[in-house]
Design a protein around this motif. Structure first.
Motif, PDB file in Angstrom:
ATOM      1  N   UNK A 133       6.062  -6.587  11.842  1.00 42.58           N
ATOM      2  CA  UNK A 133       7.307  -6.447  12.596  1.00 42.58           C
ATOM      3  C   UNK A 133       7.393  -5.066  13.242  1.00 42.58           C
ATOM      4  N   UNK A 134       8.050  -5.020  14.401  1.00 45.14           N
ATOM      5  CA  UNK A 134       8.345  -3.735  15.026  1.00 45.14           C
ATOM      6  C   UNK A 134       9.398  -3.016  14.175  1.00 45.14           C
ATOM      7  N   UNK A 135       9.303  -1.714  14.086  1.00 45.13           N
ATOM      8  CA  UNK A 135      10.256  -0.929  13.303  1.00 45.13           C
ATOM      9  C   UNK A 135      11.683  -1.215  13.761  1.00 45.13           C
ATOM     10  N   UNK A 136      11.890  -1.373  15.072  1.00 45.27           N
ATOM     11  CA  UNK A 136      13.249  -1.597  15.594  1.00 45.27           C
ATOM     12  C   UNK A 136      13.852  -2.919  15.131  1.00 45.27           C
ATOM     13  N   UNK A 137      13.009  -3.863  14.696  1.00 41.18           N
ATOM     14  CA  UNK A 137      13.525  -5.165  14.264  1.00 41.18           C
ATOM     15  C   UNK A 137      13.966  -5.170  12.797  1.00 41.18           C
ATOM     16  N   UNK A 138      13.666  -4.106  12.074  1.00 39.84           N
ATOM     17  CA  UNK A 138      14.042  -4.031  10.665  1.00 39.84           C
ATOM     18  C   UNK A 138      15.536  -3.780  10.522  1.00 39.84           C
ATOM     19  N   UNK A 139      16.108  -4.318   9.465  1.00 42.03           N
ATOM     20  CA  UNK A 139      17.514  -4.011   9.156  1.00 42.03           C
ATOM     21  C   UNK A 139      17.593  -2.547   8.732  1.00 42.03           C
ATOM     22  N   UNK A 140      18.810  -2.027   8.645  1.00 39.54           N
ATOM     23  CA  UNK A 140      18.990  -0.639   8.225  1.00 39.54           C
ATOM     24  C   UNK A 140      18.396  -0.371   6.857  1.00 39.54           C
ATOM     25  N   UNK A 141      18.610  -1.282   5.919  1.00 41.75           N
ATOM     26  CA  UNK A 141      18.064  -1.115   4.571  1.00 41.75           C
ATOM     27  C   UNK A 141      16.550  -1.204   4.546  1.00 41.75           C
ATOM     28  N   UNK A 142      15.980  -2.126   5.337  1.00 36.53           N
ATOM     29  CA  UNK A 142      14.518  -2.247   5.401  1.00 36.53           C
ATOM     30  C   UNK A 142      13.914  -0.995   6.024  1.00 36.53           C
ATOM     31  N   UNK A 187       8.448  -2.038  -2.435  1.00 33.66           N
ATOM     32  CA  UNK A 187       9.761  -1.754  -1.871  1.00 33.66           C
ATOM     33  C   UNK A 187      10.345  -2.938  -1.098  1.00 33.66           C
ATOM     34  N   UNK A 188       9.705  -4.102  -1.212  1.00 35.45           N
ATOM     35  CA  UNK A 188      10.277  -5.323  -0.658  1.00 35.45           C
ATOM     36  C   UNK A 188      10.155  -5.495   0.839  1.00 35.45           C
ATOM     37  N   UNK A 189       9.179  -4.800   1.448  1.00 33.12           N
ATOM     38  CA  UNK A 189       8.974  -4.972   2.886  1.00 33.12           C
ATOM     39  C   UNK A 189       7.541  -5.403   3.207  1.00 33.12           C
ATOM     40  N   UNK A 190       6.856  -5.923   2.201  1.00 36.13           N
ATOM     41  CA  UNK A 190       5.475  -6.368   2.391  1.00 36.13           C
ATOM     42  C   UNK A 190       5.339  -7.491   3.401  1.00 36.13           C
ATOM     43  N   UNK A 191       6.391  -8.265   3.588  1.00 40.80           N
ATOM     44  CA  UNK A 191       6.353  -9.365   4.559  1.00 40.80           C
ATOM     45  C   UNK A 191       6.763  -8.907   5.961  1.00 40.80           C
ATOM     46  N   UNK A 216      15.167   1.984   5.948  1.00 40.73           N
ATOM     47  CA  UNK A 216      15.289   3.065   4.960  1.00 40.73           C
ATOM     48  C   UNK A 216      14.180   2.959   3.912  1.00 40.73           C
ATOM     49  N   UNK A 217      13.900   1.743   3.446  1.00 45.62           N
ATOM     50  CA  UNK A 217      12.818   1.556   2.462  1.00 45.62           C
ATOM     51  C   UNK A 217      11.462   1.905   3.083  1.00 45.62           C
ATOM     52  N   UNK A 218      11.273   1.581   4.365  1.00 41.96           N
ATOM     53  CA  UNK A 218      10.037   1.969   5.051  1.00 41.96           C
ATOM     54  C   UNK A 218       9.903   3.491   5.068  1.00 41.96           C
ATOM     55  N   UNK A 219      10.985   4.199   5.356  1.00 37.44           N
ATOM     56  CA  UNK A 219      10.922   5.662   5.422  1.00 37.44           C
ATOM     57  C   UNK A 219      10.593   6.265   4.058  1.00 37.44           C
ATOM     58  N   UNK A 225      19.803   6.769  -0.029  1.00 38.71           N
ATOM     59  CA  UNK A 225      20.335   5.403  -0.137  1.00 38.71           C
ATOM     60  C   UNK A 225      21.165   4.966   1.074  1.00 38.71           C
ATOM     61  N   UNK A 226      21.124   5.732   2.154  1.00 42.24           N
ATOM     62  CA  UNK A 226      21.843   5.341   3.364  1.00 42.24           C
ATOM     63  C   UNK A 226      21.337   3.987   3.844  1.00 42.24           C
ATOM     64  N   UNK A 227      22.251   3.064   4.074  1.00 45.06           N
ATOM     65  CA  UNK A 227      21.889   1.747   4.597  1.00 45.06           C
ATOM     66  C   UNK A 227      21.453   0.749   3.540  1.00 45.06           C
ATOM     67  N   UNK A 228      21.404   1.163   2.291  1.00 41.38           N
ATOM     68  CA  UNK A 228      20.986   0.252   1.226  1.00 41.38           C
ATOM     69  C   UNK A 228      22.210  -0.357   0.558  1.00 41.38           C
ATOM     70  N   UNK A 229      22.140  -1.670   0.307  1.00 37.60           N
ATOM     71  CA  UNK A 229      23.226  -2.289  -0.454  1.00 37.60           C
ATOM     72  C   UNK A 229      23.055  -1.908  -1.926  1.00 37.60           C
TER      73      UNK A 229
END
Length: 179
Positions: free
Chosen positions: A127-136, A119-123, A138-141, A159-163
């Protein structure tokens, strides 16, 4: 003939005397992708919460994977993944800590590290959850909903927050996982 994954009959839920879900009946067969569409406030999230038993319906019958959600909560949640519309986690918790915390709740969890990569968040694991962008976030959830290695997944406001590109990627991954 495929089995019913979800069966809802005459579901009703009201708040302060106003019906939000009124006499809803539906059937979802295993292997299906099923969506609830409607405007904000139409009762989609309330319907999902009533189906899962996290909200008490006023009336109606619900079966999920053959279980009654309220009476068989523990069994049901070993087989169901859920991504609620509102994800409320400790803002300082790291992505890997949250994934490990969710993983320990399940008997046969999926490999959350692979899911994060996919889902593209392996890197972003440290990171703290609060530092993730809205799309990141959402993918974490979505990853968190898939950690149980579920037979059935509920994705609320997927798809809320996803481009547009991330949205197509998520749909493709979910289609692959369905297969």
């Amino acid at each position: 003939m495929r089995e019913e994954a979800i069966k809802v009959t005459n579901l009703r839920k009201s708040y302060n005397g106003k019906a939000v879900v009124d006499n809803l009946s539906l059937s979802v067969k295993t292997g299906m992708v099923f969506g609830l569409l409607g405007a904000n406030g139409a009762g989609k999230s309330t319907t999902i919460e009533c189906i899962l038993g996290t909200k008490q319906a006023d009336s109606g019958e619900v079966s999920v994977l053959g279980y009654h959600a309220k009476w068989n909560r523990r069994k049901l949640f070993q087989e169901v993944g859920v991504q609620f519309q509102e994800g409320d986690y400790q803002p300082e918790i790291k992505v890997f800590e949250l994934c490990e915390e969710i993983e320990c709740l399940y008997k046969n969890p999926a490999d959350w590290r692979q899911l994060c990569e996919r889902f593209g968040i392996g890197d972003k694991l440290k990171n703290a959850v609060k530092s993730l962008s809205g799309g990141e976030r959402q993918r974490l959830f979505i990853v968190l909903a898939l950690i149980p290695n579920p037979k059935l997944v509920f994705l609320d406001e997927l798809t809320t927050g996803l481009d547009a590109r991330a949205r197509r990627t998520v749909w493709k991954i979910l289609e692959d996982l369905k297969k």
